[in-house]
Design a protein around this motif. Structure first.
Motif, short mmCIF file in Angstrom:
data_model
loop_
_atom_site.label_atom_id
_atom_site.label_comp_id
_atom_site.label_asym_id
_atom_site.label_seq_id
_atom_site.Cartn_x
_atom_site.Cartn_y
_atom_site.Cartn_z
N SER A 79 27.17 40.12 12.88
CA SER A 79 28.34 40.98 12.97
C SER A 79 28.47 41.50 14.39
O SER A 79 27.49 41.58 15.13
CB SER A 79 28.23 42.18 12.01
N ILE A 80 29.69 41.85 14.77
CA ILE A 80 29.92 42.55 16.03
C ILE A 80 29.75 44.04 15.76
O ILE A 80 30.39 44.58 14.86
CB ILE A 80 31.32 42.26 16.58
N VAL A 81 28.87 44.68 16.50
CA VAL A 81 28.60 46.10 16.30
C VAL A 81 29.16 46.87 17.50
O VAL A 81 28.88 46.53 18.65
CB VAL A 81 27.10 46.38 16.14
N LEU A 82 29.95 47.90 17.22
CA LEU A 82 30.52 48.72 18.28
C LEU A 82 29.82 50.07 18.33
O LEU A 82 29.55 50.68 17.29
CB LEU A 82 32.02 48.94 18.05
N PHE A 83 29.54 50.55 19.54
CA PHE A 83 28.96 51.86 19.77
C PHE A 83 29.92 52.66 20.65
O PHE A 83 30.36 52.18 21.70
CB PHE A 83 27.60 51.75 20.46
N ALA A 84 30.25 53.86 20.21
CA ALA A 84 31.15 54.73 20.97
C ALA A 84 30.36 55.50 22.02
O ALA A 84 29.21 55.88 21.81
CB ALA A 84 31.86 55.70 20.03
N LEU A 85 31.01 55.76 23.16
CA LEU A 85 30.42 56.54 24.25
C LEU A 85 31.37 57.66 24.62
O LEU A 85 32.58 57.47 24.65
CB LEU A 85 30.20 55.66 25.48
N GLY A 86 30.80 58.82 24.91
CA GLY A 86 31.63 59.95 25.34
C GLY A 86 31.04 61.26 24.86
O GLY A 86 30.49 61.34 23.76
N LYS A 87 31.15 62.28 25.70
CA LYS A 87 30.60 63.59 25.36
C LYS A 87 31.53 64.37 24.44
O LYS A 87 32.73 64.11 24.38
CB LYS A 87 30.34 64.38 26.64
N GLY A 88 30.95 65.31 23.73
CA GLY A 88 31.73 66.18 22.87
C GLY A 88 32.43 65.47 21.73
O GLY A 88 33.46 65.94 21.25
N GLY A 89 31.87 64.36 21.31
CA GLY A 89 32.49 63.62 20.22
C GLY A 89 33.70 62.81 20.62
O GLY A 89 34.29 62.12 19.79
N GLN A 90 34.09 62.89 21.89
CA GLN A 90 35.21 62.09 22.38
C GLN A 90 34.73 60.68 22.72
O GLN A 90 33.57 60.48 23.07
CB GLN A 90 35.83 62.74 23.63
N THR A 91 35.61 59.71 22.63
CA THR A 91 35.27 58.33 22.96
C THR A 91 36.05 57.91 24.18
O THR A 91 37.28 57.86 24.16
CB THR A 91 35.58 57.38 21.78
N ASP A 92 35.32 57.63 25.28
CA ASP A 92 36.01 57.16 26.48
C ASP A 92 35.65 55.72 26.82
O ASP A 92 36.18 55.15 27.77
CB ASP A 92 35.74 58.08 27.67
N ALA A 93 34.75 55.12 26.04
CA ALA A 93 34.41 53.71 26.22
C ALA A 93 33.63 53.24 24.99
O ALA A 93 33.15 54.06 24.19
CB ALA A 93 33.60 53.48 27.48
N VAL A 94 33.49 51.93 24.86
CA VAL A 94 32.80 51.35 23.71
C VAL A 94 31.90 50.22 24.21
O VAL A 94 32.30 49.43 25.07
CB VAL A 94 33.80 50.82 22.67
N LEU A 95 30.68 50.16 23.68
CA LEU A 95 29.81 49.02 23.89
C LEU A 95 29.90 48.12 22.67
O LEU A 95 29.85 48.59 21.54
CB LEU A 95 28.36 49.46 24.09
N ALA A 96 30.03 46.82 22.90
CA ALA A 96 30.09 45.84 21.81
C ALA A 96 28.84 44.97 21.86
O ALA A 96 28.59 44.30 22.88
CB ALA A 96 31.35 44.99 21.92
N ASP A 97 28.07 44.99 20.80
CA ASP A 97 26.85 44.18 20.69
C ASP A 97 27.21 42.94 19.88
O ASP A 97 27.40 43.01 18.67
CB ASP A 97 25.75 45.00 20.01
N LEU A 98 27.33 41.80 20.57
CA LEU A 98 27.70 40.56 19.89
C LEU A 98 26.46 39.84 19.37
O LEU A 98 25.38 39.94 19.97
CB LEU A 98 28.47 39.64 20.84
N PRO A 99 26.60 39.11 18.28
CA PRO A 99 25.43 38.42 17.71
C PRO A 99 24.80 37.46 18.71
O PRO A 99 25.50 36.79 19.48
CB PRO A 99 26.03 37.64 16.53
N GLY A 100 23.48 37.41 18.69
CA GLY A 100 22.78 36.46 19.54
C GLY A 100 23.08 35.03 19.11
O GLY A 100 23.34 34.77 17.94
N TYR A 101 23.01 34.12 20.05
CA TYR A 101 23.31 32.72 19.73
C TYR A 101 22.16 31.82 20.14
O TYR A 101 21.29 32.21 20.92
CB TYR A 101 24.60 32.27 20.43
N GLY A 102 22.15 30.62 19.57
CA GLY A 102 21.18 29.61 19.99
C GLY A 102 19.88 29.60 19.22
O GLY A 102 18.99 28.81 19.54
#
Length: 221
Positions: A79-102
């Motif tokens: 699955s693609i997993v998203l992690f929110a980033l930002g202080k005070g519960g606000q989201t100013d960017a997102v990291l996306a962890d894509l499934p490993g391949y190979g």
């Protein structure tokens, strides 16, 4: 006599980036692209082979032990997993962890499906701001990594930021590290590459600052 206010303390850019990354928290998990939420904040995708140390890298950058799931069976996370980033519960960017391949133990049908899903994500995700490709420094870029580079090349030419992260650099001597870095830069036609070691914390601050800069671009003059 008028007293002047003391000058503000200079901002420690690395500390700011680390504090920002420490706010990372689980946002959602999507087995298909249709399940991803539409977002208007910058998204930074982490991709790489199943044994490249992707989860360890994300956890190290976020200073959290179990943010990204590091499976004992590489290739199992689909699955693609998203992690929110930002202080005070606000989201100013997102990291996306894509499934490993190979990974060889994953059935061929699952491999093909995820190759298609990842390719579609990398080509079509509207708010994708940057891609971090993780490779084991001892192996360098493999054929699968180079195939992924070809997929994103058109978007890179249009301004998508891109970084090759050579993980597990502590396993190499200083001379071997320099050689691996030079080869990676050649393979990416002069693209950006860095050495990284979660164990020795090599490159951690530099990568944290790069992620901050991508998510908070300076306003145009």
């Amino acid at each position: 006599m008028t007293q002047t206010s003391p000058a503000p303390a200079p901002i420690d850019a690395a500390a700011r980036a680390r504090a920002w990354l420490h706010t990372a928290r689980f946002l959602t998990e999507a087995p298909q692209l249709a399940h991803l939420p539409a977002l208007d904040v910058p998204e930074i995708a982490f991709v790489g082979r199943s044994n490249a140390g992707k989860s360890t890298c994300i956890n190290t950058l976020a200073q959290q032990r179990q943010l990204a799931f590091a499976s004992k069976m590489p290739g199992r996370t689909q699955s693609i997993v998203l992690f929110a980033l930002g202080k005070g519960g606000q989201t100013d960017a997102v990291l996306a962890d894509l499934p490993g391949y190979g990974y060889a133990a994953v059935p061929q049908a699952a491999k093909r499906r995820w190759q298609q899903v990842m390719a579609h994500y990398l080509v079509s995700r509207p708010n994708l701001r940057a891609v971090v490709l993780l490779c084991d420094a001892r192996l360098g870029l493999t054929e699968l990594d180079e195939a992924l580079l070809e997929i994103i090349r058109p978007r890179v030419e249009q301004g998508l930021d891109f970084l090759v992260l050579l993980t597990k650099a502590d396993k190499l001597s200083r001379q071997e590290q320099g050689k691996a870095l030079s080869i990676a830069r050649l393979q990416t036609a002069g693209g950006d590459a860095m050495l990284f070691s979660a164990l020795k914390r090599q490159g951690v601050d530099a990568v944290a600052q790069r992620l901050w800069d991508w998510a908070h671009p300076a306003p145009a003059a």
